[in-house]
Motif scaffolding. Structure first.
Motif, PDB file in Angstrom:
ATOM      1  N   PHE A  17       0.827  -1.200   0.000  1.00 41.47           N
ATOM      2  CA  PHE A  17       0.000   0.000   0.000  1.00 41.47           C
ATOM      3  C   PHE A  17       0.864   1.253   0.000  1.00 41.47           C
ATOM      4  O   PHE A  17       0.655   2.176  -0.807  1.00 41.47           O
ATOM      5  CB  PHE A  17      -0.919  -0.062   1.221  1.00 41.47           C
ATOM      6  CG  PHE A  17      -1.728   1.165   1.499  1.00 41.47           C
ATOM      7  CD1 PHE A  17      -2.522   1.742   0.531  1.00 41.47           C
ATOM      8  CD2 PHE A  17      -1.720   1.719   2.773  1.00 41.47           C
ATOM      9  CE1 PHE A  17      -3.292   2.867   0.813  1.00 41.47           C
ATOM     10  CE2 PHE A  17      -2.498   2.835   3.059  1.00 41.47           C
ATOM     11  CZ  PHE A  17      -3.270   3.413   2.078  1.00 41.47           C
ATOM     12  N   LYS A  20       2.561   1.988  -3.232  1.00 45.67           N
ATOM     13  CA  LYS A  20       1.616   2.586  -4.175  1.00 45.67           C
ATOM     14  C   LYS A  20       1.410   4.073  -3.869  1.00 45.67           C
ATOM     15  O   LYS A  20       1.383   4.907  -4.782  1.00 45.67           O
ATOM     16  CB  LYS A  20       0.275   1.846  -4.128  1.00 45.67           C
ATOM     17  CG  LYS A  20       0.344   0.424  -4.644  1.00 45.67           C
ATOM     18  CD  LYS A  20      -0.975  -0.288  -4.437  1.00 45.67           C
ATOM     19  CE  LYS A  20      -0.902  -1.751  -4.791  1.00 45.67           C
ATOM     20  NZ  LYS A  20      -0.366  -2.049  -6.099  1.00 45.67           N
ATOM     21  N   LEU A  21       1.260   4.414  -2.590  1.00 47.92           N
ATOM     22  CA  LEU A  21       1.066   5.812  -2.211  1.00 47.92           C
ATOM     23  C   LEU A  21       2.275   6.666  -2.594  1.00 47.92           C
ATOM     24  O   LEU A  21       2.121   7.762  -3.143  1.00 47.92           O
ATOM     25  CB  LEU A  21       0.816   5.925  -0.707  1.00 47.92           C
ATOM     26  CG  LEU A  21      -0.502   5.371  -0.188  1.00 47.92           C
ATOM     27  CD1 LEU A  21      -0.537   5.444   1.334  1.00 47.92           C
ATOM     28  CD2 LEU A  21      -1.691   6.095  -0.793  1.00 47.92           C
ATOM     29  N   ASP A  24       2.468   7.516  -6.306  1.00 48.76           N
ATOM     30  CA  ASP A  24       1.372   8.311  -6.856  1.00 48.76           C
ATOM     31  C   ASP A  24       1.553   9.775  -6.466  1.00 48.76           C
ATOM     32  O   ASP A  24       1.302  10.177  -5.338  1.00 48.76           O
ATOM     33  CB  ASP A  24       0.033   7.779  -6.334  1.00 48.76           C
ATOM     34  CG  ASP A  24      -1.170   8.422  -7.001  1.00 48.76           C
ATOM     35  OD1 ASP A  24      -1.058   9.582  -7.475  1.00 48.76           O
ATOM     36  OD2 ASP A  24      -2.229   7.768  -7.035  1.00 48.76           O
ATOM     37  N   TRP A  87      -6.574   7.112  -1.691  1.00 46.95           N
ATOM     38  CA  TRP A  87      -6.125   6.257  -0.592  1.00 46.95           C
ATOM     39  C   TRP A  87      -6.862   4.923  -0.619  1.00 46.95           C
ATOM     40  O   TRP A  87      -6.240   3.861  -0.555  1.00 46.95           O
ATOM     41  CB  TRP A  87      -6.355   7.009   0.728  1.00 46.95           C
ATOM     42  CG  TRP A  87      -5.946   6.297   1.963  1.00 46.95           C
ATOM     43  CD1 TRP A  87      -4.710   6.328   2.546  1.00 46.95           C
ATOM     44  CD2 TRP A  87      -6.762   5.449   2.784  1.00 46.95           C
ATOM     45  NE1 TRP A  87      -4.729   5.548   3.685  1.00 46.95           N
ATOM     46  CE2 TRP A  87      -5.966   4.998   3.846  1.00 46.95           C
ATOM     47  CE3 TRP A  87      -8.089   5.028   2.712  1.00 46.95           C
ATOM     48  CZ2 TRP A  87      -6.445   4.148   4.829  1.00 46.95           C
ATOM     49  CZ3 TRP A  87      -8.578   4.176   3.698  1.00 46.95           C
ATOM     50  CH2 TRP A  87      -7.754   3.753   4.736  1.00 46.95           C
ATOM     51  N   HIS A  89      -8.499   3.514  -3.112  1.00 46.35           N
ATOM     52  CA  HIS A  89      -8.157   2.773  -4.331  1.00 46.35           C
ATOM     53  C   HIS A  89      -6.864   1.977  -4.140  1.00 46.35           C
ATOM     54  O   HIS A  89      -6.806   0.779  -4.433  1.00 46.35           O
ATOM     55  CB  HIS A  89      -8.022   3.758  -5.502  1.00 46.35           C
ATOM     56  CG  HIS A  89      -7.479   3.152  -6.741  1.00 46.35           C
ATOM     57  ND1 HIS A  89      -8.227   2.359  -7.581  1.00 46.35           N
ATOM     58  CD2 HIS A  89      -6.239   3.207  -7.287  1.00 46.35           C
ATOM     59  CE1 HIS A  89      -7.480   1.959  -8.585  1.00 46.35           C
ATOM     60  NE2 HIS A  89      -6.265   2.452  -8.430  1.00 46.35           N
ATOM     61  N   HIS A  90      -5.835   2.636  -3.638  1.00 48.00           N
ATOM     62  CA  HIS A  90      -4.549   1.951  -3.439  1.00 48.00           C
ATOM     63  C   HIS A  90      -4.640   0.894  -2.343  1.00 48.00           C
ATOM     64  O   HIS A  90      -4.029  -0.169  -2.452  1.00 48.00           O
ATOM     65  CB  HIS A  90      -3.448   2.962  -3.122  1.00 48.00           C
ATOM     66  CG  HIS A  90      -3.058   3.796  -4.293  1.00 48.00           C
ATOM     67  ND1 HIS A  90      -2.759   3.271  -5.528  1.00 48.00           N
ATOM     68  CD2 HIS A  90      -2.931   5.139  -4.412  1.00 48.00           C
ATOM     69  CE1 HIS A  90      -2.447   4.244  -6.366  1.00 48.00           C
ATOM     70  NE2 HIS A  90      -2.552   5.387  -5.715  1.00 48.00           N
ATOM     71  N   ASN A  93      -6.461  -2.137  -3.772  1.00 46.89           N
ATOM     72  CA  ASN A  93      -5.580  -2.843  -4.715  1.00 46.89           C
ATOM     73  C   ASN A  93      -4.496  -3.625  -3.986  1.00 46.89           C
ATOM     74  O   ASN A  93      -4.163  -4.749  -4.390  1.00 46.89           O
ATOM     75  CB  ASN A  93      -4.960  -1.869  -5.705  1.00 46.89           C
ATOM     76  CG  ASN A  93      -5.921  -1.464  -6.793  1.00 46.89           C
ATOM     77  OD1 ASN A  93      -6.960  -2.086  -6.986  1.00 46.89           O
ATOM     78  ND2 ASN A  93      -5.601  -0.393  -7.500  1.00 46.89           N
ATOM     79  N   ALA A  94      -3.936  -3.041  -2.933  1.00 54.63           N
ATOM     80  CA  ALA A  94      -2.897  -3.739  -2.166  1.00 54.63           C
ATOM     81  C   ALA A  94      -3.449  -5.035  -1.569  1.00 54.63           C
ATOM     82  O   ALA A  94      -2.732  -6.039  -1.481  1.00 54.63           O
ATOM     83  CB  ALA A  94      -2.341  -2.832  -1.070  1.00 54.63           C
TER      84      ALA A  94
END
Length: 128
Positions: A17, A20-21, A24, A87, A89-90, A93-94
């Motif tokens: 997570f 990903k943050l 982005d 937040w 969304h990621h 996905n994680a």
């Protein structure tokens, strides 16, 4: 894929997570400039593991005030609805990339609920 069952599983999720943050640019500044979590990332990840482990696995150990942390961040840089959507969304996905099952669904549902609660609290704080 297996369901989330251990703190190690939760660690894998929060680690993914945050990768990903940080990748982005729409949201990474919150974690590098506003609250420079990247300087103490491992400590932050362990705190998140405690939070999610307490919430999903019932392990206990999380003692921080989650709401106040986010209210403090908002005072430094407004946390918009769009940021919460990014937040979520990621986060989803994680989870979805590595796990599936009841605990995963509980984590995603709780994340949505926390997002709504935080946005309400932020609105209340900013209307004072």
């Amino acid at each position: 894929m297996n369901d989330v069952q251990t703190q190690e599983d939760i660690y894998k999720i929060v680690d993914s997570f945050y990768k990903k943050l940080f990748a982005d640019e729409r949201i990474s500044y919150i974690f590098t400039e506003v609250m420079p979590i990247h300087l103490k990332l491992e400590e932050h990840l362990q705190m998140l593991v405690k939070f999610w482990s307490q919430s999903i696995l019932g392990t206990g150990g999380y003692v921080n005030n989650l709401t106040q942390i986010h209210l403090d961040v908002d005072l430094k840089s407004h946390l918009t609805k769009e940021l919460f959507e990014i937040w979520l969304h990621h986060f989803e996905n994680a989870i979805n990339e590595q796990y599936q099952g009841i605990n995963c669904e509980r984590m995603k549902n709780q994340a949505h609920n926390l997002s709504i609660i935080m946005q309400i609290k932020i609105t209340q704080q900013n209307s004072k």
